[in-house]
Every structure is written in structure tokens, then in C-alpha cells.
Design a protein around this motif. Structure first.
Motif, mmCIF file in Angstrom:
data_model
loop_
_atom_site.group_PDB
_atom_site.id
_atom_site.type_symbol
_atom_site.label_atom_id
_atom_site.label_comp_id
_atom_site.label_asym_id
_atom_site.label_seq_id
_atom_site.Cartn_x
_atom_site.Cartn_y
_atom_site.Cartn_z
ATOM 1 N N VAL A 225 30.421 36.566 35.196
ATOM 2 C CA VAL A 225 30.924 35.726 36.213
ATOM 3 C C VAL A 225 32.141 36.229 36.815
ATOM 4 N N ALA A 226 32.014 36.432 38.258
ATOM 5 C CA ALA A 226 33.356 37.004 38.974
ATOM 6 C C ALA A 226 34.472 36.074 38.947
ATOM 7 N N ARG A 227 35.419 36.477 38.848
ATOM 8 C CA ARG A 227 36.747 35.622 38.518
ATOM 9 C C ARG A 227 37.520 35.990 40.056
ATOM 10 N N ARG A 228 37.859 34.724 40.559
ATOM 11 C CA ARG A 228 38.823 34.794 41.690
ATOM 12 C C ARG A 228 39.870 35.768 41.439
ATOM 13 N N MET A 229 40.454 36.713 42.760
ATOM 14 C CA MET A 229 41.654 37.322 42.429
ATOM 15 C C MET A 229 42.117 37.568 43.951
ATOM 16 N N ASN A 230 43.335 37.827 43.787
ATOM 17 C CA ASN A 230 44.182 38.256 45.106
ATOM 18 C C ASN A 230 44.201 39.882 45.002
ATOM 19 N N PHE A 231 44.958 40.410 45.910
ATOM 20 C CA PHE A 231 45.075 42.079 46.016
ATOM 21 C C PHE A 231 45.760 42.471 44.743
ATOM 22 N N LYS A 232 47.051 41.601 44.232
ATOM 23 C CA LYS A 232 47.774 42.089 43.288
ATOM 24 C C LYS A 232 47.044 42.245 41.839
ATOM 25 N N LEU A 233 46.352 40.959 41.481
ATOM 26 C CA LEU A 233 45.458 40.910 40.492
ATOM 27 C C LEU A 233 44.254 41.806 40.528
#
Length: 138
Positions: A24-32
Motif C-alpha cells: 500500500v502506497a503511503r502519502r508523502m510530501n517531498f521531504k518525506l
């Protein structure tokens, strides 16, 4: 829990490939994203810039980062290609590269997403105290 209504007019590219991801893909932003391991399944929101001839598409993330989106050669619908807010699902291919399995356009008219609110929700979902609330129960 009731099923969520899904707008059938929402543009989606690569639904089968997204379903075939090994995790399952986790939501991230660029930093993560930068902290994630290469090959990790992720989903990241932002605005997808139109690509020139032979150029990779660039996703500007909700926290201001830029990712090259390596995608299949399949043409994108206008709702996705036109710079609207999208969520790209795929795997980390490099420090600033995302191999796209699929792309989802957010339904509605502009402005459809508050990027700051989206980014804050993503950051909160990664806090150890809140992580179990956001992780899928398999």
C-alpha cells in the motif's frame, strides 16, 4: 463503515498498475519522499507540469519540492495534463524521481485542494503518535 462515493468523472490513469503495487502506497510530501528508500511505494500530491517533447513531466509537491515523474508513454487526459492538482502513485526511483504507476486528478473545479492543508495532513500522518490512525488495516 459506509463506502465512499466516487465521482466516475474523476480522471484516473493506471488504475490496474496501482492495484498491482506490492504494498500500500503511503502519502508523502517531498521531504518525506527524500527520506524514503528507493523502491518504496508512495503517493504524493501536487501539480503536474506539462512536458515538452521528449521531456519528463515534473510534479511540484505541496511542500514546494520538484520530482521528475517517469511514466508510461500513455497519453494523459486533459484533467491531469493541464496543471490541475493530482496525486501520483508509484515507487521511488531516485533522489528526485518517481516511477509512476498511476495518476489521479482531484474532482471539482479550481481551486480544488488547499495545498497547505494537504501537506499538513500528510505530515501529521507520519507522526509516531498518529501513525496508526492513518495506516491501512490489512
Amino acid at each position: 463503515m459506509a463506502a465512499m462515493d466516487v465521482d466516475s468523472a474523476t480522471a484516473v490513469v493506471g488504475a490496474d498498475a496501482m492495484a498491482a503495487l506490492p504494498s500500500v502506497a503511503r502519502r508523502m510530501n517531498f521531504k518525506l519522499f527524500q527520506q524514503a528508500e528507493t523502491g518504496a511505494a508512495i503517493r504524493i500530491g501536487g501539480r503536474l507540469a506539462a512536458a515538452g517533447a521528449g521531456d519528463a513531466r515534473v510534479l511540484t509537491t505541496t511542500d514546494g519540492g520538484s520530482l521528475r515523474v517517469l511514466a508510461a508513454a500513455e497519453p494523459l487526459p486533459a484533467e491531469i495534463a493541464g496543471g490541475a492538482f493530482v496525486e501520483v502513485v508509484g515507487t521511488k526511483a531516485g533522489a528526485d524521481e518517481l516511477r509512476s504507476a498511476g495518476i489521479l486528478a482531484m474532482p471539482g473545479k479550481e481551486p480544488m485542494v488547499d495545498a497547505e492543508l494537504w501537506d499538513e495532513a500528510v505530515r501529521l500522518s507520519h507522526l509516531p503518535q498518529l501513525r496508526e490512525i492513518f495506516e491501512p488495516q490489512l
